[in-house]
Design an enzyme around this catalytic site. Sequence first.
Site, PDB file in Angstrom:
ATOM      1  N   LYS A 208     -32.167 -21.902 -74.013  1.00 43.98           N
ATOM      2  CA  LYS A 208     -33.348 -22.410 -73.622  1.00 43.98           C
ATOM      3  C   LYS A 208     -32.838 -23.985 -73.105  1.00 43.98           C
ATOM      4  O   LYS A 208     -32.572 -24.543 -73.993  1.00 43.98           O
ATOM      5  CB  LYS A 208     -34.477 -22.091 -74.438  1.00 43.98           C
ATOM      6  CG  LYS A 208     -34.823 -20.706 -74.856  1.00 43.98           C
ATOM      7  CD  LYS A 208     -35.437 -19.958 -73.861  1.00 43.98           C
ATOM      8  CE  LYS A 208     -35.748 -18.477 -74.577  1.00 43.98           C
ATOM      9  NZ  LYS A 208     -36.548 -17.825 -73.409  1.00 43.98           N
TER      10      LYS A 208
ATOM     11  N   LYS B 121     -27.235 -14.263 -75.500  1.00 39.90           N
ATOM     12  CA  LYS B 121     -28.350 -13.317 -74.311  1.00 39.90           C
ATOM     13  C   LYS B 121     -28.562 -14.280 -73.192  1.00 39.90           C
ATOM     14  O   LYS B 121     -29.014 -15.299 -73.385  1.00 39.90           O
ATOM     15  CB  LYS B 121     -29.380 -12.561 -75.197  1.00 39.90           C
ATOM     16  CG  LYS B 121     -30.173 -11.885 -74.047  1.00 39.90           C
ATOM     17  CD  LYS B 121     -31.507 -11.355 -74.714  1.00 39.90           C
ATOM     18  CE  LYS B 121     -32.455 -10.858 -73.493  1.00 39.90           C
ATOM     19  NZ  LYS B 121     -32.774 -12.017 -72.793  1.00 39.90           N
TER      20      LYS B 121
ATOM     21  N   ASP C 159     -31.121 -15.081 -70.131  1.00 35.90           N
ATOM     22  CA  ASP C 159     -32.476 -14.901 -69.894  1.00 35.90           C
ATOM     23  C   ASP C 159     -32.639 -14.088 -68.991  1.00 35.90           C
ATOM     24  O   ASP C 159     -31.576 -13.886 -68.036  1.00 35.90           O
ATOM     25  CB  ASP C 159     -33.160 -16.066 -69.730  1.00 35.90           C
ATOM     26  CG  ASP C 159     -34.411 -16.527 -70.992  1.00 35.90           C
ATOM     27  OD1 ASP C 159     -34.864 -17.512 -71.296  1.00 35.90           O
ATOM     28  OD2 ASP C 159     -35.001 -15.262 -71.032  1.00 35.90           O
ATOM     29  N   GLU C 160     -33.981 -13.449 -68.751  1.00 30.53           N
ATOM     30  CA  GLU C 160     -34.208 -12.314 -67.797  1.00 30.53           C
ATOM     31  C   GLU C 160     -34.104 -12.829 -66.337  1.00 30.53           C
ATOM     32  O   GLU C 160     -33.660 -11.984 -65.418  1.00 30.53           O
ATOM     33  CB  GLU C 160     -35.265 -11.494 -67.882  1.00 30.53           C
ATOM     34  CG  GLU C 160     -36.669 -12.445 -67.738  1.00 30.53           C
ATOM     35  CD  GLU C 160     -37.063 -13.366 -68.876  1.00 30.53           C
ATOM     36  OE1 GLU C 160     -36.276 -13.337 -69.664  1.00 30.53           O
ATOM     37  OE2 GLU C 160     -38.066 -14.007 -68.616  1.00 30.53           O
TER      38      GLU C 160
ATOM     39  N   HIS D 163     -33.493  -5.471 -70.850  1.00 31.42           N
ATOM     40  CA  HIS D 163     -34.744  -6.200 -70.816  1.00 31.42           C
ATOM     41  C   HIS D 163     -35.690  -5.446 -69.875  1.00 31.42           C
ATOM     42  O   HIS D 163     -35.410  -4.953 -68.936  1.00 31.42           O
ATOM     43  CB  HIS D 163     -34.196  -7.430 -70.355  1.00 31.42           C
ATOM     44  CG  HIS D 163     -35.267  -8.657 -70.373  1.00 31.42           C
ATOM     45  ND1 HIS D 163     -36.624  -8.957 -70.067  1.00 31.42           N
ATOM     46  CD2 HIS D 163     -35.216  -9.590 -71.402  1.00 31.42           C
ATOM     47  CE1 HIS D 163     -37.245  -9.569 -70.441  1.00 31.42           C
ATOM     48  NE2 HIS D 163     -36.434 -10.310 -71.256  1.00 31.42           N
TER      49      HIS D 163
ATOM     50  N   LYS E 292     -45.347 -14.209 -79.294  1.00 32.53           N
ATOM     51  CA  LYS E 292     -46.142 -14.774 -78.099  1.00 32.53           C
ATOM     52  C   LYS E 292     -46.380 -13.650 -77.245  1.00 32.53           C
ATOM     53  O   LYS E 292     -47.299 -13.926 -76.277  1.00 32.53           O
ATOM     54  CB  LYS E 292     -45.280 -15.976 -77.583  1.00 32.53           C
ATOM     55  CG  LYS E 292     -44.043 -15.302 -76.581  1.00 32.53           C
ATOM     56  CD  LYS E 292     -43.147 -16.370 -75.826  1.00 32.53           C
ATOM     57  CE  LYS E 292     -42.056 -15.900 -75.177  1.00 32.53           C
ATOM     58  NZ  LYS E 292     -41.261 -16.592 -74.471  1.00 32.53           N
TER      59      LYS E 292
HETATM   60  C1  CAP Z   1     -38.030 -14.706 -75.611  1.00 29.53           C
HETATM   61  C2  CAP Z   1     -37.535 -14.318 -74.186  1.00 29.53           C
HETATM   62  C3  CAP Z   1     -37.668 -12.813 -73.740  1.00 29.53           C
HETATM   63  C4  CAP Z   1     -38.822 -12.019 -74.284  1.00 29.53           C
HETATM   64  C5  CAP Z   1     -39.207 -10.821 -73.604  1.00 29.53           C
HETATM   65  C6  CAP Z   1     -38.612 -14.881 -73.050  1.00 29.53           C
HETATM   66  O1  CAP Z   1     -37.681 -16.178 -75.673  1.00 29.53           O
HETATM   67  O2  CAP Z   1     -36.427 -14.617 -73.846  1.00 29.53           O
HETATM   68  O3  CAP Z   1     -37.581 -12.620 -72.560  1.00 29.53           O
HETATM   69  O4  CAP Z   1     -38.974 -11.808 -75.674  1.00 29.53           O
HETATM   70  O5  CAP Z   1     -40.412 -10.116 -74.072  1.00 29.53           O
HETATM   71  O6  CAP Z   1     -38.020 -15.346 -72.034  1.00 29.53           O
HETATM   72  O7  CAP Z   1     -39.494 -15.201 -73.220  1.00 29.53           O
HETATM   73  P1  CAP Z   1     -38.236 -16.725 -76.989  1.00 29.53           P
HETATM   74  P2  CAP Z   1     -40.212  -8.923 -74.800  1.00 29.53           P
HETATM   75  O8  CAP Z   1     -37.469 -16.437 -78.098  1.00 29.53           O
HETATM   76  O9  CAP Z   1     -37.965 -17.994 -76.875  1.00 29.53           O
HETATM   77  O10 CAP Z   1     -39.808 -16.569 -77.006  1.00 29.53           O
HETATM   78  O11 CAP Z   1     -38.937  -8.816 -75.854  1.00 29.53           O
HETATM   79  O12 CAP Z   1     -41.560  -8.475 -75.319  1.00 29.53           O
HETATM   80  O13 CAP Z   1     -39.705  -7.808 -73.647  1.00 29.53           O
HETATM   81 MG    MG Z   2     -36.385 -14.351 -71.720  1.00 28.68          MG
END
Ligand code: CAP
Ligand code: MG
Length: 429
Positions: A152, A178, A180-181, A270, A310
């Site tokens: 991040k 990993k 990020d998406e 994801h 969150k």
């Molecule tokens: C978490 C995360 C993931 C979410 C996706 C984000 O980051 O990388 O994409 O967990 O949601 O971008 O928010 P943090 P889910 O660890 O900094 O929160 O797993 O519910 O599909």
């Molecule tokens: Mg993410």
Amino acid sequence: MPAEWYLDFVDLDYSPSSKDLVALFRVEPASGIGMHEAVGRVASESSIGTWTTLTTMTLDKRRLMAKAYEIKGRWVKVAYPPELFEGGNIPQILSSIAGNIFGMKAVHNLRLEDVRWPPRLIQSFKGPQFGLNGIRKIFKVKERPLTATVPKPKVGMSSEEHARAGYEAWVGGIDLLKDDENLSGQKFNQFERRARLSFKMRDRAERETGERKSYLINVTAETHEMLRRARLVAKLGGEYVMVDILTAGWAGVQTLRDECKELGLAIHAHRAFHAAFTRKPEHGMSMLVVAKVARLVGVDQLHVGTVIGKLETPEEEVLALQGGITSRNVKGGKHILPQDWGGVKPVFPVTSGGLHPGLIPEIIEMLGRNIIIQVGGGVWGHPDGGRAGAAAVRQAIDAALGKVPLGEHAKTKRELRRALAKWGYIRPK
Ligand code: CAP
Ligand code: MG
């Protein structure tokens, strides 16, 4: 000839065969429309009917009609003859049972809650190549949860900074880096450059730690480009690709799954975009339907939520998701259909979103050890940096598995102590 024939699709005496696909819907009729009329329209429009009777409708075609066979309050079960569906073709199946029906005026709300997949359709898909147990074998980690982190800020790092962050996290104790998406191949962090640099750092971190490390690199893109990127990952000695299954689309994911069989790559799924249609309990499609499709198509890991993080994920939903993707035989339950998965491998549940070391014992308490814990901000927001954040995550897992209170364990673990000093046990919103 009557003007419409919807009630022909309601047959409360019908009991589905094991060959039928069964869908569980939550149906809220529009005002002025009776429940049977609404239910008949759902079964009709999702199988062979339309708004009026047809001169072209012949007796033999009636075998393809869906039948709404159980109506309990708003909960409706519809059985579909297997012939209605093309094996191996998720887009076609969803265009049927999850297509036009959501837009019908006859329903005020409609939600597809669960699907029981029949053996013939299950066998027409690849399923996970490695699955939960295969992934554990790759890492030689039998017991503890695996860990992952996303550098991040989500995007913005250069490829050099990204690879460096990966090194810091891997040597700190994280198993999986990993993407990020929404990180793919932006100018400031090109895919190929990021891949080459990150896998070099991965090899170095493995040498220094003696632990297996891997990288969930996001190949999400136009399908041909996804395949090209997957081939590069295999060439660089990677074990995984990551794909945003819903924004990439099921056809793309199926093609990627075929390629990953050739390349021997695991798939991390994801689910970004799911909350656009899964979040509201009265309308849309449940994440359980998405998760079961993902298992059918053959992802190896899938995000299932955290309950306490969150993002909105109620405990009942997370546990249903975990059961749906890991069990061999899912028992029916409140608004859940029984599902015999046959030999389809279990998928590794990933819990992620607002997690930090202070929440890890509760996560393990709730979801057990057979999970992958992704901690992004909870690693990179650590006051002493990512390497310390990674160490704090592993220390929190050790404490949880050893049933030692975090505060106690933190007395001798500086990184954990510093994480607790910053976040304590807060549940981010
Ligand atoms: C978490 C995360 C993931 C979410 C996706 C984000 O980051 O990388 O994409 O967990 O949601 O971008 O928010 P943090 P889910 O660890 O900094 O929160 O797993 O519910 O599909
Ligand atoms: Mg993410």
